[in-house]
Design an enzyme around this catalytic site. Structure first.
Site, PDB file in Angstrom:
ATOM      1  N   LEU A  58      51.101  60.619  33.355  1.00 41.59           N
ATOM      2  CA  LEU A  58      49.940  60.237  32.555  1.00 41.59           C
ATOM      3  C   LEU A  58      49.045  59.279  33.314  1.00 41.59           C
ATOM      4  O   LEU A  58      47.831  59.440  33.345  1.00 41.59           O
ATOM      5  CB  LEU A  58      50.402  59.593  31.247  1.00 41.59           C
ATOM      6  CG  LEU A  58      50.975  60.567  30.233  1.00 41.59           C
ATOM      7  CD1 LEU A  58      51.387  59.827  28.976  1.00 41.59           C
ATOM      8  CD2 LEU A  58      49.965  61.647  29.909  1.00 41.59           C
ATOM      9  N   SER A  82      65.028  61.761  19.036  1.00 41.68           N
ATOM     10  CA  SER A  82      63.914  60.933  18.569  1.00 41.68           C
ATOM     11  C   SER A  82      64.393  59.818  17.649  1.00 41.68           C
ATOM     12  O   SER A  82      65.269  59.976  16.819  1.00 41.68           O
ATOM     13  CB  SER A  82      62.888  61.774  17.843  1.00 41.68           C
ATOM     14  OG  SER A  82      61.994  60.915  17.187  1.00 41.68           O
ATOM     15  N   ARG A 121      64.878  48.727  18.834  1.00 40.85           N
ATOM     16  CA  ARG A 121      65.766  49.454  19.736  1.00 40.85           C
ATOM     17  C   ARG A 121      66.855  48.576  20.341  1.00 40.85           C
ATOM     18  O   ARG A 121      68.023  48.958  20.374  1.00 40.85           O
ATOM     19  CB  ARG A 121      64.949  50.054  20.884  1.00 40.85           C
ATOM     20  CG  ARG A 121      64.046  51.153  20.408  1.00 40.85           C
ATOM     21  CD  ARG A 121      63.217  51.703  21.540  1.00 40.85           C
ATOM     22  NE  ARG A 121      62.375  52.789  21.013  1.00 40.85           N
ATOM     23  CZ  ARG A 121      61.485  53.450  21.722  1.00 40.85           C
ATOM     24  NH1 ARG A 121      61.292  53.155  22.997  1.00 40.85           N
ATOM     25  NH2 ARG A 121      60.779  54.408  21.182  1.00 40.85           N
TER      26      ARG A 121
END
Ligand SMILES: Cc1cc2nc3c(=O)[nH]c(=O)nc-3n(C[C@H](O)[C@H](O)[C@H](O)COP(=O)(O)OP(=O)(O)OC[C@H]3O[C@@H](n4cnc5c(N)ncnc54)[C@H](O)[C@@H]3O)c2cc1C
Ligand code: HEM
Ligand code: SF4
Ligand code: FES
Lengths: 644, 227, 249
Positions: A43, A284, A337
């Site tokens: 990206l 995910s 997380r």
């Protein structure tokens, strides 16, 4: 050397606008006289290469895959954040800025992060214009979801393939410039070194991975967009080829390396199934919205599970420990997380892990299925469940999923200033390769945003500012510095081929990974780190005397490619240990056992450690020098994260 | 005219020709079948002979039949060009392929099927068309008008079991060709639609079975009648 | 399990190449196909034999880098990528034949590694929307019906692996090319240049030496991303209407 972050003065919200006005411009007619090298076509790289070429610069773009479209960004699933506030739920540039700073545990720069939040809105516009098919509502407008525990819905997504769609958008822009003759592509080409002439980055040395040819490329500026180094752990969710080589060689040529120890460990990955495992697969994060995380209350039950004497279903409710829900009543399974990962480690360390290796916890959809019906669950997670079944051969509708944390992202990277320039003038680092915006912990859906922000909207301005002060003439590719660098690369290839040892490259990589995972993974402590440093040194020596690289340098040679990368990982590993050892606090992805609150949460030390650690390479075998860039917070108040 | 040649020289353009000619041949088959079925009428070939004569003397039909020959030729020539091109696209083949896992047998063997059809067409033309036109052919008279007795030629031919077998087998070959070709032509023309395509596919299969079956019925019945 | 592998070995593009047979044991059914090859490669390296070269990167079924023609099918017996194929799909004692993608537009570089840069050149010919960075309208300016957007997405999921070419008896790239043409032609943003795009991409596809389409459907049946044949029809439509249109002469 004093690190100058070059953050523009003025109020936070005006810094970037002012800076854009103040940067020097290159006359449109003169842009074609400059050559820019972009290493990496993820990206960050693809967007930078395309945007710079559109402006009129001549660009050379490099990647090691066979096509720019295969850069690792392709694998990102969840989404990309942007402060569009399309949902009218109170989002704003400032809120995204604030969440990112806080999520990063106050270890990133205000100026950079604000700019990131500011340009995030342009990214979505740009991608839609390129034809990126983001998810839409029935009314035809863009859909959003809340991601990674954010309080607002600001995440744009394209099913579970957001990275793919964004990258293909950037790749198409890049392809257009290739057709226009402004970009020349070099796929299957690995950057082996940066060439510095008179203190400025003036080119790179590459190896053509098909023919083995070592070549020089001269340019006016070099942009490293080479991604993260999570593969230092051998097992990670990164692609097999992801590496630190480009960044590391730059580091050895004078670019400081920042915060190498900040690693993000993602809680929902498919557990390791055995020694043959080559990589880990991310499931995910959205699964935690409906799945409940648990392990058996006692070791005895867990043992029976591991021996497959009982099935998970047979475990009674009172024998289950929904440890996240009990420990963090208000966030429950949706804690950030790092918290989720660490707690999984704790319960497994206690011997309550649920698969054969003892390193897995359940993510159970039984209750969601009972509550909403199997069809509703299939509607939300069908493709993820299918993927899980494909890999593990188990049906998650019938038996709970098993998950375990895995290395996922590296917040550390090359130190860059506000212009994304490293400490070597003319050498830039973009995307995951730099350290800039995520502090000690990255929020979900923010890496894609940062890569594209750097490439589409930051570098095109700041690189021009640098070039404007540079003469047009290129350093010839037979300049002594190029020659010298080429020779160094060639002799290193010969050295690796010449060792003819007894152990394969993977053998060393796996060993290094184990050391890093055990001692510099989810939780670290001084004793372990000190031991690990010794172990890595020994391993490194062993590598250079006993590695076996077959074949020659003049052909497609996968083991040679890997050998280069692993050699660099071995050096990086040591620096990560140094960094983790010196940072006597816990913050974000860096958790030191010695520094925790009585409840076992990360304990920051803002007084002594509110700085960016930037390491300077001083030569073979020498300890690296630490430089500190103090972090100044004028717009946010530092608080302790709490998810209770 | 460069855009025409550009289009027709592309792989897509060549396929466009295949599809258009193929569809024309399909239409032709229907007309041809309608005529031929008259052979089975219990009138000793009267309807058939009158029909054949009318067709042969109608200038429009004659023009169409010239086109028809042209289209068969075009279809065959382009099939050869495409087959050659496709072979060149994979000069070295696989040691092991499992085509049945992903495609129908007929779709993979259109060239062979088509070539067999071509051989059949040549036999067919030699046996009937040539005989009707240039051969020694008996005449019959209906209501004072004299006609070529094509029916006699046909029924004589179909007394030979070998001839009948060739016809029946060829029709089977045609059936396979069409079982893929019919719907394939629509796909080539860009007609693929969620609602209509399943219908087209069903019609295609029906057509591929019905038309060759009816064609094959003629020699079989005539053979049975003769014995 | 124990397996016999028949693998195509070829030193370099000009080498003639040939099959070599290997036996391998102790393969667990949890391994992915590529992990099985990793094990074989470690074995070979230990013996001092050059490891088998094959392409791969993400091992998650998304980058499109892995290939391999396994037992007569691209990506093997399941409709997925080779990296997502697991040894569960095989049984003890099987013989597995592994070949590279075969197409003149995908020349072999070494062993099982082929050069798919022809795909990149097709995209370069027109697989984009011609907008520069910056100066674009707000993302919500153009509403796009969800069904259209979803259909475009279905086409956009192509990973450029080339299995369609490998599967096709004609080595045709229609499915790949049509997926990109469809994705962009369906969206209002992409409609602007749809005609030119179709002409240019098809011309490049032909120039690369890919075969024509017989509509066998093998490509779609083997495509790991389930790209549909309707895309090829759409491409044909776009191409023919481009030829007839007076906009681009
Ligand atoms: C499984 C997974 C899921 C993720 N999901 C999300 C998500 O939902 N949201 C989010 O925001 N982030 C997500 N991330 C993180 C995000 O995808 C990455 O951080 C980001 O894409 C990195 O982009 P990049 O351009 O910096 O580097 P990359 O995309 O990694 O590109 C690196 C490029 O550099 C090239 N390169 C590297 N080394 C060399 C060399 N020596 N010579 C030549 N070329 C070289 C490569 O060829 C490649 O082109 C996820 C990451 C993973 C692993
Ligand atoms: C009555 C006779 C015939 C009919 C009705 C017929 C019909 C068709 C149709 C409808 C198609 C599909 C076109 C498409 O896919 O777009 C087709 C394809 C084909 N036909 Fe025929 N055909 C006939 C005779 C022949 C003959 C004589 C040959 C060859 C010598 C032939 C060779 C082929 C081939 C090779 C294809 C496939 C082309 C490709 O897609 O690559 N056909 N036919
Ligand atoms: S269309 Fe399918 S098979 Fe072909 S390249 Fe794309 S993903 Fe691969
Ligand atoms: S390795 Fe990426 S798709 Fe298989």
């Amino acid at each position: 050397m004093k690190l100058d972050s070059k953050i523009p003065s003025g109020p936070l919200a005006e810094k970037w606008t002012r800076h854009k006005f103040n940067v020097k411009l290159v006359n449109p007619a003169n842009k074609r006289k400059y050559e820019i090298i972009v290493v990496g076509t993820g990206l960050a790289g693809a967007s930078a290469a395309a945007s710079l070429a559109e402006l009129g610069y001549n660009v050379k773009a490099f990647c090691f895959q066979d096509s720019p479209r295969r850069a690792h960004s392709i694998a990102a699933q969840g989404g990309i954040n942007a402060a569009k506030n399309y949902q009218n739920d109170g989002d704003s540039v400032f809120r995204l800025f604030y969440d990112t700073i806080k999520g990063g545990d106050y270890r990133s720069r205000e100026g950079n992060v604000y700019r990131l939040a500011e340009v995030s809105v342009n990214i979505i516009d740009q991608c839609v214009a390129q034809g990126v098919p983001f998810a839409r509502e029935y009314g035809g407008l863009l859909a959003n979801r809340s991601f990674g525990g954010a309080q607002v819905s600001r995440t744009f997504y394209a099913r579970g393939q957001t990275g793919q769609q964004l990258l293909l958008g950037a790749y198409s822009a890049l392809s257009r410039q290739v057709a226009n003759g402004k970009v020349k592509l070099y796929p299957r080409t690995e950057m082996m070194d940066v060439v510095v002439v008179d203190g400025k980055a003036r080119g790179i040395i590459t190896r053509n991975l098909v023919t083995g040819a070592v070549e020089s490329h001269s340019a006016h500026a070099v942009l490293l967009c080479t991604g993260g180094y999570g593969n230092v752990f051998f097992l990670s969710t990164n692609a097999m080829g992801s590496n630190v080589t480009a960044a590391w060689r730059a580091h050895k040529k004078g670019a400081f390396f920042s915060n190498p120890c900040y690693t993000q460990i993602h809680p929902t990955c498919i557990p390791v199934s055995g020694d043959h495992q080559s990589k880990l697969t991310l499931m995910s994060e959205s699964l935690r919205n409906d799945g409940r995380v648990w392990v058996p209350k006692t070791k005895a039950i867990a043992e029976k599970l591991r021996k497959r004497e009982i099935a998970p279903k047979g475990i009674k409710e009172e024998d289950r420990d929904y440890y996240l829900e009990t420990k963090y009543p208000s966030f429950g399974n949706l804690v950030p997380r790092d918290v989720a990962s660490r707690n999984a480690k704790y319960v497994c360390d206690e011997g309550r892990g649920v698969n054969e290796t003892g390193e897995a916890v359940f993510l159970d959809f039984r209750d969601a299925i009972l509550r909403d019906g199997e069809d509703a669950v299939r509607g939300k997670y069908g493709n993820l469940f299918d993927m899980y079944e494909k890999i593990t051969g188990e049906n998650p509708y019938k038996t709970p999923m098993m998950i375990y944390p895995a290395v996922h992202y590296t917040m550390g990277g090359l130190w860059v200033d506000y212009n994304l320039m490293t400490t070597v003038p003319g050498l830039y680092a973009l995307g995951e390769a730099n350290f800039s915006d995520h502090g000690a912990n990255r929020l979900g859906a923010s890496a894609l945003m940062q890569g594209l922000a750097d490439g589409y909207f930051v570098a095109p301005y700041t690189v021009g500012d640098y070039l404007a002060g540079l003469p047009y003439d290129k350093i010839p590719e037979d300049h002594p510095e190029f020659r010298k660098a080429e020779e160094t690369v060639k002799s290193r290839i010969q050295q690796l081929l010449g060792i003819k040892g007894s152990k394969t490259v993977d053998h060393f990589h796996k060993k290094l990974g184990k050391i890093m995972w055990n001692h510099c993974g989810m939780a670290r402590n001084a004793a372990g780190l000190t031991k690990a440093k010794e172990m890595i040194r020994t391993l490194k020596e062993e590598f250079w005397s006993d590695v076996k690289v077959l074949g020659t340098g003049e052909e497609l040679n996968l083991s040679l490619e890997k050998a280069h990368r692993v050699a660099d990982f071995l050096e990086l590993g040591e620096l990560m240990i140094d960094d983790a050892l010196h940072r006597n606090e816990s913050c974000g992805g860096h958790f030191r056992d010695e520094y925790q609150t009585p409840e076992g949460e990360a304990l920051r030390d803002d007084e002594n450690f509110a700085y960016v650690a930037a390491w300077e390479y001083l030569g073979e075998g020498k300890e690296e020098a630490l430089h500190k860039e103090e972090l100044v917070f004028e717009n946010v108040k530092l608080t302790q994260r709490s998810y209770k | 005219m460069s855009w025409v040649s550009k289009t027709l020289n592309s792989t897509l353009g060549k396929k466009l020709l295949m599809a258009l000619t193929g569809l024309f041949l399909i239409l032709f088959l229907v007309v041809h079948l309608a005529g031929n079925l008259q052979l089975l009428l219990p009138d000793e070939g009267k309807s058939f002979n009158i029909y054949a004569e009318t067709m042969a003397s109608n200038p429009l039909i004659r023009a169409v039949s010239i086109f028809n020959f042209g289209f068969i030729a075009l279809h065959a020539i382009y099939s050869a060009i495409l087959t050659r091109h496709n072979k060149k696209s994979r000069p070295v083949g696989y040691a092991m392929t499992k085509g049945s896992a992903n495609s129908t047998w007929s779709s993979r063997n259109m060239g062979i099927l088509g070539s067999l059809i071509l051989v059949f067409i040549l036999i067919h033309l030699r046996g009937f068309w040539y005989e009707f036109k240039f051969g020694e052919i008996p005449y019959v008279t209906y209501e004072g008008v004299t006609y070529k007795n094509g029916y006699a030629v046909v029924s004589a031919a179909f007394e030979n079991i070998l001839y009948v077998i060739v016809y029946v087998v060829s029709m089977a070959v045609l059936a396979f060709h069409l079982s893929h070709g019919f719907s394939s032509a629509f796909q080539t023309l860009g007609i693929n639609h969620k609602k209509y395509t399943p219908f087209i596919q069903k019609v295609g299969v029906g057509f591929a079975i019905l038309v060759p079956a009816l064609f094959a019925l003629i020699p079989i019945i005539m053979f049975l009648q003769s014995s | 399990m124990n397996l016999t592998l028949k693998v195509w070995r070829q030193k370099n593009p000009s080498d003639k190449g040939g099959f070599k047979t290997y036996t391998i044991s102790g393969i667990s059914s949890d391994m992915s196909f590529l992990e099985m090859l990793d094990v074989l490669n470690e074995d070979l390296s230990d013996k001092g034999e050059d490891p088998i070269h094959f392409d791969h990167d993400c091992r998650e079924g998304i980058c499109g880098m892995c290939s391999l023609y396994i037992n007569g099918q691209p990506h093997g017996p399941q409709q997925t990528t080779t990296c997502q194929l697991h040894m569960r799909s095989f049984s003890d004692g099987d013989t597995i034949t592994i070949e590279p993608w075969r197409a003149s537009a995908f020349p072999i570089l070494k062993d099982l590694v082929v050069d798919r840069s022809s795909f990149d050149r097709i995209i370069q010919a027109g697989g984009y929307i011609s907008v520069n960075t910056g100066g674009v309208p707000d993302a919500n300016e153009i509403p796009i019906p969800k069904v259209i957007s979803d259909e475009s997405f279905d086409a956009a999921t192509c990973i450029g692996c080339g299995a369609c070419v490998a599967a096709c008896k004609n080595a045709s790239a229609m499915l790949f090319v049509s997926a990109k043409i469809s994705q962009l032609a369906l969206l209002p943003q992409g409609k602007v240049e749809k005609r030119e795009r179709a002409e240019k991409m098809v011309a490049q596809m032909d120039a690369e030496g890919f075969g024509a389409c017989t509509n066998t459907g093998a490509c779609a049946a083997e495509c790991p991303k389930e790209i549909k044949l309707s895309n090829i029809a759409r491409m044909n439509r776009e191409y023919f209407s481009a030829s007839l249109s007076t906009e681009n002469v």
